[in-house]
Each structure stands twice: as C-alpha cells, then as structure tokens.
Design a protein around this motif. Structure first.
Motif, PDB file in Angstrom:
ATOM      1  N   ALA A   5      42.004  58.148  42.276  1.00 46.62           N
ATOM      2  CA  ALA A   5      41.717  56.813  42.783  1.00 46.62           C
ATOM      3  C   ALA A   5      42.953  56.199  43.408  1.00 46.62           C
ATOM      4  CB  ALA A   5      41.201  55.938  41.649  1.00 46.62           C
ATOM      5  N   SER A  28      56.647  42.773  36.420  1.00 41.98           N
ATOM      6  CA  SER A  28      55.952  44.050  36.556  1.00 41.98           C
ATOM      7  C   SER A  28      56.359  45.012  35.453  1.00 41.98           C
ATOM      8  CB  SER A  28      56.253  44.659  37.936  1.00 41.98           C
ATOM      9  OG  SER A  28      55.754  43.823  38.978  1.00 41.98           O
TER      10      SER A  28
ATOM     11  N   ARG B 306      31.200  58.302  41.541  1.00 41.61           N
ATOM     12  CA  ARG B 306      32.623  58.491  41.222  1.00 41.61           C
ATOM     13  C   ARG B 306      33.504  57.840  42.281  1.00 41.61           C
ATOM     14  NH1 ARG B 306      30.768  63.673  39.598  1.00 41.61           N
ATOM     15  NH2 ARG B 306      31.288  64.520  41.650  1.00 41.61           N
ATOM     16  N   GLU B 307      33.151  58.059  43.532  1.00 43.10           N
ATOM     17  CA  GLU B 307      33.962  57.463  44.598  1.00 43.10           C
ATOM     18  C   GLU B 307      33.911  55.947  44.555  1.00 43.10           C
ATOM     19  OE1 GLU B 307      32.686  59.090  48.253  1.00 43.10           O
ATOM     20  OE2 GLU B 307      33.510  61.088  47.869  1.00 43.10           O
ATOM     21  N   GLY B 310      36.022  54.793  41.710  1.00 47.96           N
ATOM     22  CA  GLY B 310      37.431  54.943  42.059  1.00 47.96           C
ATOM     23  C   GLY B 310      37.900  53.874  43.017  1.00 47.96           C
ATOM     24  N   ALA B 313      38.250  50.647  41.088  1.00 46.69           N
ATOM     25  CA  ALA B 313      39.443  50.676  40.232  1.00 46.69           C
ATOM     26  C   ALA B 313      40.703  50.549  41.074  1.00 46.69           C
ATOM     27  CB  ALA B 313      39.456  51.977  39.435  1.00 46.69           C
ATOM     28  N   ASN B 314      40.697  51.206  42.220  1.00 41.43           N
ATOM     29  CA  ASN B 314      41.875  51.144  43.090  1.00 41.43           C
ATOM     30  C   ASN B 314      42.105  49.731  43.589  1.00 41.43           C
ATOM     31  OD1 ASN B 314      44.052  52.076  44.497  1.00 41.43           O
ATOM     32  ND2 ASN B 314      42.851  52.856  46.216  1.00 41.43           N
ATOM     33  N   ILE B 317      43.513  47.723  40.713  1.00 41.35           N
ATOM     34  CA  ILE B 317      44.923  48.052  40.466  1.00 41.35           C
ATOM     35  C   ILE B 317      45.814  47.436  41.531  1.00 41.35           C
ATOM     36  CG2 ILE B 317      46.530  49.983  40.485  1.00 41.35           C
ATOM     37  CD1 ILE B 317      44.382  51.627  39.088  1.00 41.35           C
ATOM     38  N   GLN B 318      45.362  47.527  42.788  1.00 39.71           N
ATOM     39  CA  GLN B 318      46.170  46.938  43.862  1.00 39.71           C
ATOM     40  C   GLN B 318      46.334  45.432  43.653  1.00 39.71           C
ATOM     41  OE1 GLN B 318      44.674  47.892  47.719  1.00 39.71           O
ATOM     42  NE2 GLN B 318      45.365  50.028  47.658  1.00 39.71           N
ATOM     43  N   VAL B 320      46.337  43.841  40.765  1.00 39.95           N
ATOM     44  CA  VAL B 320      47.287  43.633  39.666  1.00 39.95           C
ATOM     45  C   VAL B 320      48.716  43.872  40.144  1.00 39.95           C
ATOM     46  CG1 VAL B 320      48.014  44.500  37.407  1.00 39.95           C
ATOM     47  CG2 VAL B 320      45.576  44.166  37.906  1.00 39.95           C
ATOM     48  N   ARG B 321      48.889  44.927  40.919  1.00 42.74           N
ATOM     49  CA  ARG B 321      50.235  45.232  41.409  1.00 42.74           C
ATOM     50  C   ARG B 321      50.768  44.129  42.318  1.00 42.74           C
ATOM     51  NH1 ARG B 321      49.400  51.612  43.072  1.00 42.74           N
ATOM     52  NH2 ARG B 321      49.454  52.466  40.944  1.00 42.74           N
ATOM     53  N   VAL B 322      49.901  43.660  43.218  1.00 40.07           N
ATOM     54  CA  VAL B 322      50.346  42.598  44.128  1.00 40.07           C
ATOM     55  C   VAL B 322      50.684  41.332  43.335  1.00 40.07           C
ATOM     56  CG1 VAL B 322      49.591  41.081  45.994  1.00 40.07           C
ATOM     57  CG2 VAL B 322      49.105  43.532  46.098  1.00 40.07           C
ATOM     58  N   GLY B 324      51.732  41.255  40.317  1.00 42.05           N
ATOM     59  CA  GLY B 324      53.016  41.521  39.646  1.00 42.05           C
ATOM     60  C   GLY B 324      54.186  41.366  40.598  1.00 42.05           C
ATOM     61  N   MET B 325      54.044  41.872  41.809  1.00 40.61           N
ATOM     62  CA  MET B 325      55.106  41.719  42.812  1.00 40.61           C
ATOM     63  C   MET B 325      55.402  40.254  43.069  1.00 40.61           C
ATOM     64  SD  MET B 325      54.422  44.567  45.746  1.00 40.61           S
ATOM     65  CE  MET B 325      54.851  46.289  45.515  1.00 40.61           C
ATOM     66  N   ALA B 327      54.812  37.746  41.149  1.00 42.81           N
ATOM     67  CA  ALA B 327      55.441  37.146  39.963  1.00 42.81           C
ATOM     68  C   ALA B 327      56.914  37.536  39.872  1.00 42.81           C
ATOM     69  CB  ALA B 327      54.675  37.588  38.710  1.00 42.81           C
TER      70      ALA B 327
END
Lengths: 177, 355
Positions: A5, A28, B306-307, B310, B313-314, B317-318, B320-322, B324-325, B327
């Motif tokens: 993913a 992070s 599945r795709e 995925g 989820a991707n 995750i993106q 959450v990451r953004v 975090g960046m 923050a």
C-alpha cells in the motif's frame, strides 16, 4: 500496514515531496515511538496468550491464567522493545511506528546502520526515552541518542532500503557527545 | 361448303344459323334473259289508266320486269349482292376465327355468336342491296332512253348471260380458293402485322408520346389504391421472399456509413422511450445471479477489495504523515522563536561528509 500500500503512493501530497530526506521533527518521532510502544504491547499480549494456550494444552485440568509480576512484564517489554527496534533499524532503517510516520534512521553518511549500532541505540532509547525530547530544541532535530550514535531520523516515504556501510559498527566510538 | 350448290350471290354459310334455310333460295336474283323481256302493251288508255299502269309497272320492276332500266338495276343489284356475298364470306372467315378463340365445350344448341354476327352482316348487306336496287331502277328509268341500246333484247340477253357466267365463275373460283386465300392472307397478316408494329415502335418515341399526350397524373388520381391494396395478399408475397438472401445482399455497411447516428440520437426522446418501456419485465427476464457471478469472475473482486483497502490505508497514512510534518514545523518554529534562532539545519550528512 502493508508495504504494498505504501509503495503505490507514488504521487506525494503537496508540502511532503520537498521535505523528503530532511531531518524529522519531534512530533513525528514521538508518534512513531507511541506506535512502537503499542506494537510492543500487542506483542506482549500475544506472547501472554501464547503462554496461556501452551499451559492449557499442557494441563487443561490445572489450567490457570498466567499471573506475571510487574517486574516480569517490564523485563519482557524491555526485551521485546529492544529487539523490535534493533531489528527494524538494522534491516530497513525503520520500526513499525517509523514506517507509519514515514521516517527512517540513517547513519552518518545517510546509509543504513549496522546491527551493533542499531542494538546499542535501541538500548539507549529504552533506557532513556526522554532523550527524544531534545530533538525539539536541537538545531538539527537530533535526540540525545542521535548525538551519541551520530544517527539521524529523516522523512522518507519511499520504500527503498538504503545501503549499509561496514564502518557503521565503529560509529559509537567516534560519535561526538 | 364444298357441297353447297346455290346461286351466284348466295353465300353458303352452313355454320351461320340465319333462320330456316328454304329449299329454294328466295333471295336469288335471277338475271333477266332475252325471253323474259316482254314488250308492254301499246294500247289506247285514258290518263287515269296510264297513271295506274305506270304504278303497276314500277311495282313489277323489283320482280324482274323487262324494262330497259330494270336490266341495269338488276345488274347493279346483282353487283351489290355479290359484294355483300364477299363481305359475308369474309365475315364467315372472321366468325371461324372468333369461334376458335371460344371454348369448344359450349352446347351446340346455343346460337353461335360469331355466326349470328355474320348473319346479321349478311342481312344488312341484302337489305342494302335491295335499297340500292330500288334507287338504281329509278336511275335507270331516267337514263333509259339514252342508254336504250345497252338494253336491247339481244344485247341485254348476251350481256346478262355473260355477266351471269362471269359471276358464277368468279363465285366458283372464290369458293374453291377461299380457304387457301384466307390462310394466305392470315399468314401474310401474321407476318406483316408484327413487322409493322415493330417499325412503328422504332420510329415513334412511345415514351415521349405518352408523356405528351397522356395525363398520367389524372389516370393515377383515378386509381383506387386502397382497393388495389385490399386485393394484395402481402403475407403471401412476404412468404415467397427469401429474406436470408435479401439480408445477405443488403449493403448494411454503406447504409450505416450514410446515416448520421449522432443527429438521429439527438432527435431521440430517450425519456419517452424509457417511460414506455416495461423495465420490470426486462428485469424479471434477467438472471441476475448468473450475471453477478460472471461479473465477479471477470473483475477479480478480491483483488479489487485489496486494492481499495490499500488505497484507503495509503490515503490515511499520508494524512497522518502530513499532519506530523506540519506539527514538526510548528513546534520547530515555536522553539526557534523562543530561542531566537533563525533556522534549523535539517539536511542530514551526505556520504563521507558528516555534519
């Protein structure tokens, strides 16, 4: 979280692409640490259930749920955490929590750290977790462990694994404090 | 007709039922002979007696009196009757020809229409001959003194005998060669008429002639198309059509290329079509279970799930990451502001260049 993913996210969102490879901030990294602790707790729970199942299979009549003490649980948690962190850093440069947050641990020259350095850094992180808070004040977003072992935690959303260096094992000896 | 032995002008029409045929023909005109000529009595009579005698003489002219004008009238009457006989012969031939075109299973007791027509023609000819004879008698009486030498008893006798012989000979020749001549004429006409028709058709532009002289629109306007269509058995016609062969020979591609499908689609009221469609009946006829199974087999639904998972989820995750960046940057700026620091060195050490 599947790696497939993550690999399909070829198009990075705005503001993320230009920060790839830069040192990550304290938020992070704390998020990654929290996810790692949850993962360790999940592993401990799984280990507990496995132990209980083993006991049940061994003697169903006298089966009773295990009653581990706090010390036993703490020691087991420390061991699991150290092994998980060391294994992740030495293999792909990231733990489960760092994978979710898109972080990677690199050595002095931006390469993957060795197993010894990874294990030592893992022990240091478990022994002194507050060392991570120093990354909020550091001019290079470096924690105490980064300063000790000369490592860096960078943003890296890609799935590639950086190459390892043979001199990584001697890094702790040459790291500045 | 060969055994028919009648007078000169008596056309034997054994197939024409013109009433009862007498044993002795009563319509035979006997040519006057020298012995029949009798001089009228030349006696003294009063004026009234003379008038009566003239009247009697006029009445006796039709029965063959031997007056000079009567001879000429008889000859003319005889000529007319011969002509009528020839006409009757032609009519007989025509009747034969017409009879051949009629079915032969008609009862013999029924009167023959063709024969009846020929008999009517013959009767008309005889009547015309008698009328012409009366007129000729009057003319002869007027011209009698001037042509009296023609009707001298001796001359009249010789002329009558000669004319009678000639007429009999001609009649015999006609009877003998009638069938042959009719056949020859028929063959001649049979060969000539088509040639004449063909020549006329080649010389005349019939199409242009029809266009100029005939009001086709008026003719067509008078045609009852509905009545014609009522008499047409369309089902029988369609059943005789080889639809498979017609479909194979139909230039579908050429027709489709000439059709503006987009324009036709623009003119199509889809809502109206859908409103008139019984969709429930269509759905009832569908095997939805089989269709769903086939679709699942084709699209590999597990892989799709599945795709999709995925991708979701991707994206999570993106996010959450953004977050975090953002923050991280916020905390760094806050700390740098408190510490009065310009900017951080976020570039990690490169290979062989530790910072």
């Amino acid at each position: 979280m599947s790696g497939a993913a993550l690999s399909r996210g070829s198009a990075l969102p705005a503001g993320a692409a230009e920060r790839q490879g830069l040192r990550a901030g304290v938020i992070s990294r704390i998020g990654a640490l929290m996810i790692d602790l949850l993962y360790v707790a999940a592993l401990l729970g799984a280990a507990y259930l496995a132990l209980a199942g083993f006991r049940f299979l061994r003697s169903a009549r006298t089966f009773a749920w295990p009653q581990p003490s706090f010390q036993e649980t703490f020691v087991a948690g420390v061991i699991v955490a150290v092994l998980m962190l060391a294994t992740g850093w030495a293999s792909t440069g990231r733990t489960r929590g760092m994978q979710v947050m898109g972080l990677r641990l690199v050595g002095r020259s931006g390469t993957r750290v060795g197993p010894g350095l990874a294990f030592a850094r893992a022990v240091a992180c478990i022994a002194f977790p507050l060392g991570l808070a120093w990354s909020a004040f550091s001019n290079r977003n470096a924690s105490v462990q980064d300063l000790v072992f000369g490592t860096s935690v960078v943003y890296d959303w890609h799935m590639h694994v950086p190459p390892a260096r043979t001199d990584e094992a001697s890094a702790p000896a040459t790291a500045n404090s | 007709m060969a055994d028919c032995d009648v007078a000169v002008h008596d056309v034997c029409m054994d197939r024409i039922p013109i009433g009862e045929q007498p044993d002795e023909p009563d319509n035979v005109v006997q040519l006057p002979t020298a012995g029949d000529v009798t001089e009228p009595a030349d006696e003294e009579m009063s004026y009234e007696d003379a008038i009566a005698a003239d009247a009697d003489r006029l009445e006796d002219d039709a029965s063959g009196e031997t007056q000079p004008g009567s001879h000429i009238a008889g000859m003319m009457e005889q000529g007319v009757r011969v002509g009528a006989g020839l006409f009757a012969a032609g009519a007989s031939a025509l009747a034969d020809a017409l009879r051949t075109t009629i079915a032969h299973d008609e009862p013999e007791d029924d009167p023959d229409p063709a024969a009846t027509l020929a008999g009517a023609g013959l009767g008309a000819a005889v009547t015309a001959a008698e009328a012409a004879a009366g007129a000729a008698t009057k003319l002869a009486d007027a011209l009698g003194p001037a042509i009296s030498w023609l009707v001298e008893p001796r001359f009249a006798k010789d002329a009558g005998e000669m004319a009678g012989g000639v007429v009999r000979v001609l009649d015999g020749q006609w009877k003998a060669s009638q069938a042959e001549m009719v056949d020859a004429a028929t063959s001649f006409l049979g060969a000539l008429v088509p040639e004449i028709t063909k020549g006329l058709a080649e010389q005349v532009d019939l199409t242009a002639l029809v266009r100029e002289q005939i009001d086709v629109d008026a003719i067509v306007a008078d045609v009852d198309i509905d009545r014609i269509l009522d008499r047409v058995d369309v089902d029988a016609i369609v059943s005789r059509v080889d639809m498979e062969r017609v479909a194979r020979s139909f230039p579908v591609e050429a027709v489709v290329e000439r059709v503006d499908v987009n324009r036709a689609a623009d003119r199509l009221d889809v809502d109206r079509v859908v409103a008139r469609t019984d969709l429930q009946a269509v759905v009832d006829r569908l095997d939805l279970a089989a269709i769903a199974e086939e679709v699942i087999d084709e699209i590999d639904l597990p892989q799709l799930v599945r795709e999709s998972s995925g991708i979701m989820a991707n994206e999570t995750i993106q996010t959450v990451r953004v977050q975090g960046m953002n923050a991280d940057r916020l905390v760094s700026r806050l700390v740098d502001t408190v510490l009065r620091r310009q900017a951080r060195d976020l570039v990690p050490p490169a290979d062989g260049n530790p910072s």
